[in-house]
Structures are given as C-alpha cells and as structure tokens.
Design a protein around this motif. Structure first.
Motif, PDB file in Angstrom:
ATOM      1  N   GLN A 260      18.121  -4.599  19.049  1.00 54.36           N
ATOM      2  CA  GLN A 260      17.686  -3.250  19.419  1.00 54.36           C
ATOM      3  C   GLN A 260      18.660  -2.204  18.891  1.00 54.36           C
ATOM      4  OE1 GLN A 260      17.452  -3.607  23.658  1.00 54.36           O
ATOM      5  NE2 GLN A 260      15.445  -4.610  23.631  1.00 54.36           N
ATOM      6  N   MET A 261      19.946  -2.492  19.024  1.00 55.57           N
ATOM      7  CA  MET A 261      20.958  -1.567  18.509  1.00 55.57           C
ATOM      8  C   MET A 261      20.807  -1.415  17.002  1.00 55.57           C
ATOM      9  SD  MET A 261      24.316  -2.811  20.723  1.00 55.57           S
ATOM     10  CE  MET A 261      25.344  -2.606  19.302  1.00 55.57           C
ATOM     11  N   ASN A 262      20.529  -2.511  16.333  1.00 57.73           N
ATOM     12  CA  ASN A 262      20.379  -2.478  14.886  1.00 57.73           C
ATOM     13  C   ASN A 262      19.197  -1.598  14.483  1.00 57.73           C
ATOM     14  OD1 ASN A 262      21.340  -3.678  12.295  1.00 57.73           O
ATOM     15  ND2 ASN A 262      19.218  -4.353  12.205  1.00 57.73           N
ATOM     16  N   THR A 263      18.096  -1.704  15.204  1.00 58.88           N
ATOM     17  CA  THR A 263      16.919  -0.880  14.906  1.00 58.88           C
ATOM     18  C   THR A 263      17.247   0.600  15.085  1.00 58.88           C
ATOM     19  OG1 THR A 263      15.439  -2.667  15.544  1.00 58.88           O
ATOM     20  CG2 THR A 263      14.520  -0.434  15.569  1.00 58.88           C
ATOM     21  N   GLN A 264      17.945   0.923  16.180  1.00 56.72           N
ATOM     22  CA  GLN A 264      18.330   2.314  16.421  1.00 56.72           C
ATOM     23  C   GLN A 264      19.281   2.807  15.329  1.00 56.72           C
ATOM     24  OE1 GLN A 264      19.920   2.134  20.375  1.00 56.72           O
ATOM     25  NE2 GLN A 264      17.913   2.146  21.346  1.00 56.72           N
ATOM     26  N   MET A 265      20.250   1.963  14.979  1.00 58.32           N
ATOM     27  CA  MET A 265      21.218   2.347  13.957  1.00 58.32           C
ATOM     28  C   MET A 265      20.521   2.550  12.608  1.00 58.32           C
ATOM     29  SD  MET A 265      24.306   0.398  12.116  1.00 58.32           S
ATOM     30  CE  MET A 265      23.055  -0.326  11.105  1.00 58.32           C
ATOM     31  N   ALA A 266      19.541   1.695  12.300  1.00 65.76           N
ATOM     32  CA  ALA A 266      18.819   1.824  11.031  1.00 65.76           C
ATOM     33  C   ALA A 266      18.113   3.169  10.956  1.00 65.76           C
ATOM     34  CB  ALA A 266      17.820   0.679  10.867  1.00 65.76           C
ATOM     35  N   GLY A 267      17.547   3.614  12.073  1.00 69.28           N
ATOM     36  CA  GLY A 267      16.895   4.927  12.099  1.00 69.28           C
ATOM     37  C   GLY A 267      17.877   6.051  11.875  1.00 69.28           C
ATOM     38  N   VAL A 268      19.021   5.966  12.522  1.00 66.77           N
ATOM     39  CA  VAL A 268      20.058   6.998  12.377  1.00 66.77           C
ATOM     40  C   VAL A 268      20.571   7.019  10.935  1.00 66.77           C
ATOM     41  CG1 VAL A 268      22.416   7.638  13.058  1.00 66.77           C
ATOM     42  CG2 VAL A 268      20.743   6.971  14.795  1.00 66.77           C
ATOM     43  N   MET A 269      20.853   5.850  10.404  1.00 66.99           N
ATOM     44  CA  MET A 269      21.403   5.779   9.047  1.00 66.99           C
ATOM     45  C   MET A 269      20.389   6.248   8.003  1.00 66.99           C
ATOM     46  SD  MET A 269      24.505   5.007   9.362  1.00 66.99           S
ATOM     47  CE  MET A 269      24.908   4.803   7.635  1.00 66.99           C
ATOM     48  N   SER A 270      19.096   5.969   8.213  1.00 64.09           N
ATOM     49  CA  SER A 270      18.106   6.415   7.232  1.00 64.09           C
ATOM     50  C   SER A 270      17.967   7.936   7.254  1.00 64.09           C
ATOM     51  CB  SER A 270      16.760   5.734   7.464  1.00 64.09           C
ATOM     52  OG  SER A 270      16.212   6.114   8.698  1.00 64.09           O
ATOM     53  N   GLN A 271      18.262   8.563   8.405  1.00 65.44           N
ATOM     54  CA  GLN A 271      18.268  10.025   8.454  1.00 65.44           C
ATOM     55  C   GLN A 271      19.545  10.575   7.818  1.00 65.44           C
ATOM     56  OE1 GLN A 271      17.684  11.176  12.527  1.00 65.44           O
ATOM     57  NE2 GLN A 271      15.548  10.531  12.559  1.00 65.44           N
ATOM     58  N   ALA A 272      20.662   9.890   8.056  1.00 62.45           N
ATOM     59  CA  ALA A 272      21.944  10.353   7.517  1.00 62.45           C
ATOM     60  C   ALA A 272      22.009  10.162   6.009  1.00 62.45           C
ATOM     61  CB  ALA A 272      23.099   9.614   8.190  1.00 62.45           C
ATOM     62  N   VAL A 273      21.401   9.081   5.537  1.00 59.41           N
ATOM     63  CA  VAL A 273      21.409   8.772   4.099  1.00 59.41           C
ATOM     64  C   VAL A 273      19.949   8.551   3.692  1.00 59.41           C
ATOM     65  CG1 VAL A 273      22.437   7.288   2.325  1.00 59.41           C
ATOM     66  CG2 VAL A 273      23.612   7.573   4.514  1.00 59.41           C
ATOM     67  N   PRO A 274      19.184   9.649   3.520  1.00 53.78           N
ATOM     68  CA  PRO A 274      17.737   9.523   3.303  1.00 53.78           C
ATOM     69  C   PRO A 274      17.336   8.805   2.008  1.00 53.78           C
ATOM     70  CG  PRO A 274      18.442  11.820   3.110  1.00 53.78           C
ATOM     71  CD  PRO A 274      19.620  11.030   3.573  1.00 53.78           C
ATOM     72  N   CYS A 275      18.235   8.701   1.058  1.00 52.41           N
ATOM     73  CA  CYS A 275      17.880   8.018  -0.191  1.00 52.41           C
ATOM     74  C   CYS A 275      17.883   6.495  -0.038  1.00 52.41           C
ATOM     75  CB  CYS A 275      18.825   8.440  -1.321  1.00 52.41           C
ATOM     76  SG  CYS A 275      20.550   8.002  -1.010  1.00 52.41           S
ATOM     77  N   VAL A 276      18.370   5.991   1.114  1.00 51.60           N
ATOM     78  CA  VAL A 276      18.390   4.550   1.372  1.00 51.60           C
ATOM     79  C   VAL A 276      17.339   4.262   2.440  1.00 51.60           C
ATOM     80  CG1 VAL A 276      19.786   2.605   2.153  1.00 51.60           C
ATOM     81  CG2 VAL A 276      20.862   4.450   0.847  1.00 51.60           C
ATOM     82  N   PRO A 277      16.406   3.354   2.155  1.00 47.45           N
ATOM     83  CA  PRO A 277      15.346   3.079   3.134  1.00 47.45           C
ATOM     84  C   PRO A 277      15.895   2.428   4.403  1.00 47.45           C
ATOM     85  CG  PRO A 277      15.199   1.566   1.272  1.00 47.45           C
ATOM     86  CD  PRO A 277      16.272   2.563   0.944  1.00 47.45           C
ATOM     87  N   ALA A 278      15.220   2.688   5.527  1.00 48.37           N
ATOM     88  CA  ALA A 278      15.636   2.121   6.818  1.00 48.37           C
ATOM     89  C   ALA A 278      15.642   0.602   6.769  1.00 48.37           C
ATOM     90  CB  ALA A 278      14.707   2.614   7.927  1.00 48.37           C
ATOM     91  N   SER A 279      14.768   0.017   5.964  1.00 53.12           N
ATOM     92  CA  SER A 279      14.706  -1.444   5.876  1.00 53.12           C
ATOM     93  C   SER A 279      16.032  -2.041   5.393  1.00 53.12           C
ATOM     94  CB  SER A 279      13.572  -1.879   4.955  1.00 53.12           C
ATOM     95  OG  SER A 279      13.758  -1.331   3.654  1.00 53.12           O
ATOM     96  N   TYR A 280      16.763  -1.288   4.568  1.00 54.20           N
ATOM     97  CA  TYR A 280      18.071  -1.770   4.105  1.00 54.20           C
ATOM     98  C   TYR A 280      19.038  -1.894   5.277  1.00 54.20           C
ATOM     99  CZ  TYR A 280      22.609  -1.982   1.867  1.00 54.20           C
ATOM    100  OH  TYR A 280      23.866  -2.362   1.503  1.00 54.20           O
ATOM    101  N   TRP A 281      19.081  -0.877   6.115  1.00 56.20           N
ATOM    102  CA  TRP A 281      19.999  -0.868   7.247  1.00 56.20           C
ATOM    103  C   TRP A 281      19.581  -1.861   8.320  1.00 56.20           C
ATOM    104  CZ3 TRP A 281      24.180   1.261   5.702  1.00 56.20           C
ATOM    105  CH2 TRP A 281      24.153   2.350   4.822  1.00 56.20           C
ATOM    106  N   GLN A 282      18.294  -2.203   8.371  1.00 59.16           N
ATOM    107  CA  GLN A 282      17.801  -3.140   9.382  1.00 59.16           C
ATOM    108  C   GLN A 282      18.514  -4.487   9.279  1.00 59.16           C
ATOM    109  OE1 GLN A 282      15.680  -2.207  11.866  1.00 59.16           O
ATOM    110  NE2 GLN A 282      16.115  -4.197  12.743  1.00 59.16           N
ATOM    111  N   GLY A 283      19.021  -4.820   8.125  1.00 60.36           N
ATOM    112  CA  GLY A 283      19.730  -6.084   7.938  1.00 60.36           C
ATOM    113  C   GLY A 283      21.200  -6.038   8.300  1.00 60.36           C
ATOM    114  N   PHE A 284      21.665  -4.918   8.842  1.00 62.53           N
ATOM    115  CA  PHE A 284      23.083  -4.790   9.176  1.00 62.53           C
ATOM    116  C   PHE A 284      23.521  -5.870  10.160  1.00 62.53           C
ATOM    117  CE2 PHE A 284      26.695  -2.943  11.496  1.00 62.53           C
ATOM    118  CZ  PHE A 284      27.526  -2.621  10.436  1.00 62.53           C
ATOM    119  N   ILE A 285      22.771  -6.036  11.249  1.00 59.01           N
ATOM    120  CA  ILE A 285      23.083  -7.098  12.207  1.00 59.01           C
ATOM    121  C   ILE A 285      21.968  -8.137  12.099  1.00 59.01           C
ATOM    122  CG2 ILE A 285      23.622  -7.706  14.595  1.00 59.01           C
ATOM    123  CD1 ILE A 285      24.304  -4.826  15.164  1.00 59.01           C
TER     124      ILE A 285
END
Length: 170
Positions: A46-71
């Motif tokens: 759940q934290m990863n999903t939330q973080m992916a949303g935040v990161m995709s807003q902070a770095v809009p050129c990177v898709p949220a799906s990339y950040w979803q794999g963080f954890i």
C-alpha cells in the motif's frame, strides 16, 4: 583488594547475565511471525502504491508503473530482514509474544485494518490545526508590531544598510 574487585566484577557480570535471561531477545522467527500477523508485507504494498503516485507527480516524465516496483517482493523481504534486529532491540520475547496475542485477536486485527486510515485522517487534522495555529500566531505578532503586514520582520536601519534619521533639535 584486587581479589575483592575481581569478585565484585564477577558478581556484576553474573547479575547482568541473569537480567538478560529475564528479558530474552525475541528470535528472528518470532519477530517474523509478528510481521506476518501485522500484515507488514501488505502495508508495504500500500505504501508503495501511494509513493508511486507521489513520485509520478513529482517526476511526471516517469510513469507511475516504474515506481510501483520500488518495493517489490525481493525489496519487501530485504526490508523485513533489516527490520528484524530493530524489533529485537526494542522488544523482549515476552513483549513479542504479547503483541502476537493482541494482533491475533479481533481487536488487534481491527487496529491493523483501521490504523492506516486513522493515521491519515489524524495527519490531515494535525496539518489543518497547524495551519490555523500558525496563522493565528502570525496575526498576533503583526498586531504587536513584531512582524509587518506581510508577515516579515520589519526592516531595521542596520538590516537595510541605511543610517537612522538624524535627531531634530527643537
């Protein structure tokens, strides 16, 4: 004299060892059971999903799906492995046994499911209160003249680099 010092040191070590036995450190297995009952892996997801949303807003050129794999699964295991010693340092085996009993209960499971939303709502309440309190304190400082109308320290002659106006003699 040295004999007494040696006996004293031995007594202190024996006492410390008996104290350690009373407050035994939980095993890694016991801590892992606690993590499982607390659903930490799911919380990380759940934290990863939330973080992916935040990161995709902070770095809009990177898709949220990339950040979803963080954890991912491997990352979750690595993080849990690193958390085991932290729990072992702060909780005894008896503490973890008590936590296991609590978190296995209906109330413990309710705490686990409700705490994320409760904390999120609590943070919103705290942020709103903090804004209101800060604005109130700024208004009070403005009324006292400590801050100017823009909420800044009034310019002093030393701060502005100009000399004070000359005194007028009457």
């Amino acid at each position: 004299m040295h004999r007494w010092a040696g006996m004293f040191a031995a007594a202190v070590l024996a006492w410390g060892a008996s104290g350690a036995a009373v407050a035994a450190q939980p095993s890694a297995r016991q801590v892992r059971q606690l993590f499982e009952v607390m659903h930490l892996s799911q919380m990380f997801g759940q934290m990863n999903t939330q973080m992916a949303g935040v990161m995709s807003q902070a770095v809009p050129c990177v898709p949220a799906s990339y950040w979803q794999g963080f954890i991912d699964a491997a990352g979750t295991e690595q993080l849990l492995d690193r958390m085991v010693p932290v729990y072992q340092q702060h909780f005894t085996a008896a503490d973890v046994a008590g936590l296991l009993k609590f978190y296995k209960s209906a109330l413990g499971q309710k705490v686990i499911t409700q705490m994320p939303q409760t904390m999120a709502e609590g943070m919103q309440v705290g942020q709103q209160w903090g804004r209101e309190r800060g604005e109130q304190m700024i208004r009070e400082l403005q009324q006292k003249g400590t801050l100017d109308a823009t909420g800044r320290c009034p310019a002093s002659p030393a701060a502005s680099g100009s000399a004070p106006p000359p005194a007028v003699a009457h």
